[in-house]
Design a protein around this motif. Structure first.
Motif, short mmCIF file in Angstrom:
data_model
loop_
_atom_site.label_atom_id
_atom_site.label_comp_id
_atom_site.label_asym_id
_atom_site.label_seq_id
_atom_site.Cartn_x
_atom_site.Cartn_y
_atom_site.Cartn_z
N LEU A 165 52.31 39.71 43.40
CA LEU A 165 52.41 38.47 42.63
C LEU A 165 51.05 37.80 42.50
O LEU A 165 50.74 37.19 41.46
CB LEU A 165 53.41 37.52 43.30
N GLY A 166 50.22 37.90 43.53
CA GLY A 166 48.88 37.34 43.45
C GLY A 166 48.02 38.04 42.42
O GLY A 166 47.26 37.39 41.68
N VAL A 167 48.10 39.36 42.35
CA VAL A 167 47.34 40.10 41.33
C VAL A 167 47.80 39.67 39.94
O VAL A 167 46.97 39.44 39.03
CB VAL A 167 47.53 41.61 41.53
N PHE A 168 49.10 39.56 39.75
CA PHE A 168 49.63 39.12 38.45
C PHE A 168 49.13 37.72 38.10
O PHE A 168 48.74 37.45 36.94
CB PHE A 168 51.16 39.15 38.50
N ALA A 169 49.10 36.81 39.07
CA ALA A 169 48.66 35.45 38.80
C ALA A 169 47.16 35.41 38.48
O ALA A 169 46.74 34.68 37.57
CB ALA A 169 48.96 34.57 40.01
N LEU A 190 51.37 30.93 42.99
CA LEU A 190 51.55 32.35 43.31
C LEU A 190 50.31 32.91 44.01
O LEU A 190 50.42 33.74 44.91
CB LEU A 190 51.85 33.14 42.03
N ILE A 191 49.13 32.45 43.59
CA ILE A 191 47.89 32.91 44.24
C ILE A 191 47.88 32.50 45.71
O ILE A 191 47.54 33.30 46.60
CB ILE A 191 46.67 32.36 43.48
N ASN A 192 48.24 31.26 45.99
CA ASN A 192 48.27 30.83 47.38
C ASN A 192 49.40 31.49 48.16
O ASN A 192 49.25 31.74 49.37
CB ASN A 192 48.40 29.30 47.44
N GLN A 247 37.20 31.95 34.44
CA GLN A 247 38.30 32.89 34.23
C GLN A 247 37.88 34.32 34.57
O GLN A 247 38.70 35.11 35.06
CB GLN A 247 38.77 32.82 32.77
N HIS A 248 36.62 34.66 34.35
CA HIS A 248 36.14 35.99 34.74
C HIS A 248 36.06 36.11 36.26
O HIS A 248 36.29 37.20 36.81
CB HIS A 248 34.79 36.25 34.10
N VAL A 249 35.76 35.02 36.93
CA VAL A 249 35.76 35.03 38.39
C VAL A 249 37.18 35.26 38.91
O VAL A 249 37.39 35.96 39.91
CB VAL A 249 35.17 33.72 38.95
N PHE A 250 38.18 34.70 38.24
CA PHE A 250 39.57 34.95 38.64
C PHE A 250 39.90 36.44 38.55
O PHE A 250 40.63 36.97 39.39
CB PHE A 250 40.53 34.14 37.75
N LEU A 251 39.38 37.11 37.54
CA LEU A 251 39.63 38.55 37.42
C LEU A 251 39.02 39.31 38.59
O LEU A 251 39.62 40.26 39.10
CB LEU A 251 39.07 39.06 36.09
N ALA A 271 41.05 39.16 41.81
CA ALA A 271 42.27 39.97 41.90
C ALA A 271 42.06 41.23 42.72
O ALA A 271 43.05 41.90 43.08
CB ALA A 271 42.75 40.34 40.49
N ILE A 272 40.82 41.57 43.05
CA ILE A 272 40.56 42.80 43.81
C ILE A 272 41.11 42.74 45.23
O ILE A 272 41.77 43.69 45.68
CB ILE A 272 39.05 43.12 43.80
N PRO A 273 40.86 41.65 46.01
CA PRO A 273 41.39 41.63 47.39
C PRO A 273 42.91 41.78 47.48
O PRO A 273 43.39 42.62 48.27
CB PRO A 273 40.92 40.27 47.92
#
Length: 296
Positions: free
Chosen positions: A167-171, A191-193, A250-254, A257-259
């Motif tokens: 769910l975190g990757v999706f968010a 969802l990220i938290n 927004q690119h930093v959010f992408l 998603a790696i961790p």
């Protein structure tokens, strides 16, 4: 002493030392006072024993510092031989996700709300969004009780870690690619938290169980997890500002998603040591909730 006149000293004058006082009252008695050991003066630290060893040279200190990563790797390797994949998942969660990923995400979120959503002039609304986004961290006990009471796909821990991080990757992908709006940002941030809070409480429970069964290594387990969290935080604090400056939030959010994606892969590979329950035992068990009614 005040009522007697001592030769060489006026009445009422106090003795200069205990030895002088004793010699004044008992002239015939000899008092021997040993001399204090010689102390070498240090220009910075004040008094320093003459036998103190000299400080290490800068070259020796640098050589010693270069061996620290090797000793840390050896320490983690020794723990991995004893506790298996728990060490890998713990480093991924505390060092990579919480230590590096969460700090970078929070900095990017701050500029995302201020610049992208234009909330710089609405600090009250920004604080409300932050509060709503941190809600999963406030209900960690509930998530821990849920994972203990109801196995998911036969696992009490692995499946929950995989689901939460997925769910975190999706968010993260949603925040990094979709058109930003407040109505979409709040649930995605929650969802990220959630993807970080649920693995945190589950790995904490696993660490507590291992510490109870291996009390002589309990301090090593805590040192591993907290050390990974600290090292990840140091790296993130040194690089997150440059990432937000060079890239769009927004690119930093992408990138963030790696961790959680790495934790999804580790869950799929069943890196965390856990025995899968047979189908007959995969049922809701609320014994803990009944036994501890106050906590429930």
């Amino acid at each position: 002493l005040l009522g007697h006149s001592v030769p060489g000293r006026s009445v009422g004058q106090r003795p200069s030392s205990p030895a002088a006082a004793m010699s004044a009252t008992s002239p015939a008695r000899e008092v021997h006072v040993e001399a204090a050991p010689r102390v070498a003066k240090h220009p910075l630290d004040g008094p320093m024993p003459a036998t103190c060893k000299p400080r290490a040279s800068p070259l020796a200190s640098a050589a010693y510092a270069m061996t620290v990563p090797c000793r840390l790797l050896r320490f983690a390797h020794d723990l991995h031989k004893e506790f298996g994949g728990f060490v890998t998942v713990g480093i991924l969660q505390y060092g990579v996700q919480q230590g590096a990923g969460d700090i970078t995400m929070r900095l990017a979120m701050r500029y995302f709300l201020k610049d992208t959503l234009g909330l710089a002039s609405h600090p009250g609304l920004m604080q409300n969004i932050h509060t709503a986004a941190e809600l999963p961290w406030s209900i960690k006990p509930i998530m821990g009780m849920l994972s203990d009471a109801m196995p998911l796909l036969g696992f009490h821990r692995t499946s929950y870690i995989g689901l939460a991080t997925a769910l975190g990757v999706f968010a993260y992908l949603g925040l990094g690619s979709l058109t930003p709006c407040i109505a979409l940002t709040v649930p995605l941030l929650m969802l990220i938290n959630l993807s970080s809070a649920m693995p945190d409480i589950i790995i904490d429970a696993a660490a507590a169980g291992l510490s109870r069964d291996n009390q002589e290594r309990a301090s090593d387990i805590q040192s591993l997890l907290n050390g990974a969290l600290a090292m990840g935080g140091v790296i993130a604090n040194g690089t997150s500002g440059w990432l937000v400056q060079w890239l769009h939030p927004q690119h930093v959010f992408l990138l963030c998603a790696i961790p959680p994606f790495l934790l999804v892969v580790s869950s799929m590979l069943r890196v965390l040591p856990e025995k899968r329950l047979p189908p007959c035992e995969r049922k809701l068990d609320i014994t803990f909730m009944k036994r501890h009614k106050e906590v429930t």
